[in-house]
Design an enzyme around this catalytic site. Structure first.
Site, PDB file in Angstrom:
ATOM      1  N   TYR A   5       7.413 -12.558 -14.883  1.00 45.53           N
ATOM      2  CA  TYR A   5       6.273 -11.766 -14.401  1.00 45.53           C
ATOM      3  C   TYR A   5       4.957 -12.416 -14.838  1.00 45.53           C
ATOM      4  O   TYR A   5       4.023 -12.533 -14.040  1.00 45.53           O
ATOM      5  CB  TYR A   5       6.388 -10.331 -14.916  1.00 45.53           C
ATOM      6  CG  TYR A   5       5.262  -9.450 -14.418  1.00 45.53           C
ATOM      7  CD1 TYR A   5       5.151  -9.126 -13.061  1.00 45.53           C
ATOM      8  CD2 TYR A   5       4.285  -8.956 -15.287  1.00 45.53           C
ATOM      9  CE1 TYR A   5       4.109  -8.330 -12.595  1.00 45.53           C
ATOM     10  CE2 TYR A   5       3.248  -8.167 -14.830  1.00 45.53           C
ATOM     11  CZ  TYR A   5       3.165  -7.857 -13.476  1.00 45.53           C
ATOM     12  OH  TYR A   5       2.122  -7.068 -13.020  1.00 45.53           O
ATOM     13  N   ALA A  62       0.821  -1.219   0.000  1.00 46.26           N
ATOM     14  CA  ALA A  62       0.000   0.000   0.000  1.00 46.26           C
ATOM     15  C   ALA A  62       0.856   1.271   0.000  1.00 46.26           C
ATOM     16  O   ALA A  62       0.306   2.369   0.010  1.00 46.26           O
ATOM     17  CB  ALA A  62      -0.944  -0.009   1.195  1.00 46.26           C
ATOM     18  N   GLY A  96      -2.162   0.093  -4.537  1.00 46.44           N
ATOM     19  CA  GLY A  96      -2.380  -0.283  -3.138  1.00 46.44           C
ATOM     20  C   GLY A  96      -2.661   0.930  -2.268  1.00 46.44           C
ATOM     21  O   GLY A  96      -3.522   0.886  -1.383  1.00 46.44           O
TER      22      GLY A  96
END
Ligand SMILES: NC(=O)c1ccc[n+]([C@@H]2O[C@H](COP(=O)([O-])OP(=O)(O)OC[C@H]3O[C@@H](n4cnc5c(N)ncnc54)[C@H](OP(=O)(O)O)[C@@H]3O)[C@@H](O)[C@H]2O)c1
Length: 286
Positions: free
Chosen positions: A164, A11, A16
């Site tokens: 990824y 976050a 986030g």
């Protein structure tokens, strides 16, 4: 009394950060699990100043260091009776092959394995809270094939994009497996593609992808826009239980690739994840 108790990773930046802020506005108690505590404390101040919600807490948790993940989970178990929302949001791409503290390929570790340990370690609290588990995936999963699971460590040659893509495919597998294994005990789970979002994420891409990201940057959406699906899934008063296990884009369930619907690959990921995290989960008596 806060409306819901939410735990979120990653976050301190981008999607986030906007998600945590919006959930604080919805009166959730928000536990910020961060790798940089000073950054987390700054964010906490910012959220309290903007929302007047004082139920914001910071805890150290580096997803590339499983002991810190287990420690954070144990701290939460000591403080909370239940968790209603877990947002496995942290993640990113790495230009070169690196390893986590535990010797796993870093992209796989920070996007998937760390969240696997966190979720499994928090399972008693998640069950008590009939929790929604939200996993940030990506359309990048479309270039991953299940065969990549034969070498999750990329020991035979590293590709930044493939590592990824595999990690984001794993986020979809993990979401479906969670719904299947823990649906009976009231857990629901959702995978999210947030869109192509202008965040710090793009500062870590290398090579041709760096040039491509520069080309598409004028068309990227803001972090606030990219957070909307996570906010919807975490904040909605009611969600149809049939949506559990699904992959969401723009607030709606959508079909991921056929590879992402491959049950044997999904089960294989679960076994690999258990094997690679065994000593942490056992020590935590899962
Ligand atoms: N941006 C996009 O276009 C896009 C598209 C599809 C999916 N996603 C996914 O959306 C999620 C959020 O990405 P974002 O775009 O908001 O990226 P971002 O701005 O780079 O934020 C990533 C967050 O993850 C944290 N993080 C990274 N490694 C960590 C670790 N080892 N332990 C704990 N926290 C760690 C970062 O912490 P620090 O602040 O300490 O660096 C940061 O808070 C990721 O899972 C990403 O894969 C993004």
């Amino acid at each position: 009394m806060p409306f819901r108790t939410t735990v979120i990773t990653g976050a301190t930046s981008g999607i986030g950060k906007e998600t945590a802020l919006a959930l604080a506005k919805l009166d959730h108690a928000v536990y910020l699990l961060v790798r940089d505590v000073a950054k987390g404390e700054e964010l906490k101040k910012e959220i309290i100043a903007q929302t007047n919600n004082r139920s914001i807490f910071v805890m150290h948790c580096d997803l590339a260091d499983m002991q810190t993940v287990v420690d954070a989970a144990n701290e939460l178990k000591g403080k909370l009776f239940a968790i209603n929302v877990l947002i496995n949001n942290a993640g990113g791409i790495n230009a070169a092959r690196q390893e986590s503290m535990d010797g796993n390929e870093l992209t796989f570790a920070m996007n998937h394995l760390g969240h696997f340990v966190l979720t499994m370690s928090l399972m008693p609290l998640l069950q008590k809270g009939q929790a929604r588990v939200i996993n940030l995936s990506s359309e990048a999963h479309k270039i991953a094939r299940p065969e990549l699971l034969n070498d999750v460590q990329f020991a035979k040659g590293f590709s930044s994009s493939k590592a990824y893509a595999l990690a984001k495919l794993c986020n979809i597998y993990f979401t479906k497996s969670l719904a299947e294994h823990y649906g009976q005990s009231g857990i629901t789970s959702y995978a999210v593609h947030p869109g192509v979002v202008k965040t710090q994420f793009w500062s870590s891409v290398g090579g041709l992808n760096k040039f491509l990201s520069w080309l598409i940057s004028p068309f990227m959406i803001t972090a606030e826009q990219g957070a909307q699906t996570s906010i919807y899934l975490a904040g909605a008063t009611k969600l149809n239980p049939k949506l559990s296990g699904q992959y969401f884009k723009k607030g709606k369930p959508t079909k991921p690739t056929l590879a992402a619907q491959n049950t044997s690959a999904r089960n294989k990921l679960w076994q690999i994840s258990e094997r690679l995290t065994e000593r942490f989960l056992q020590a935590n008596q899962i």
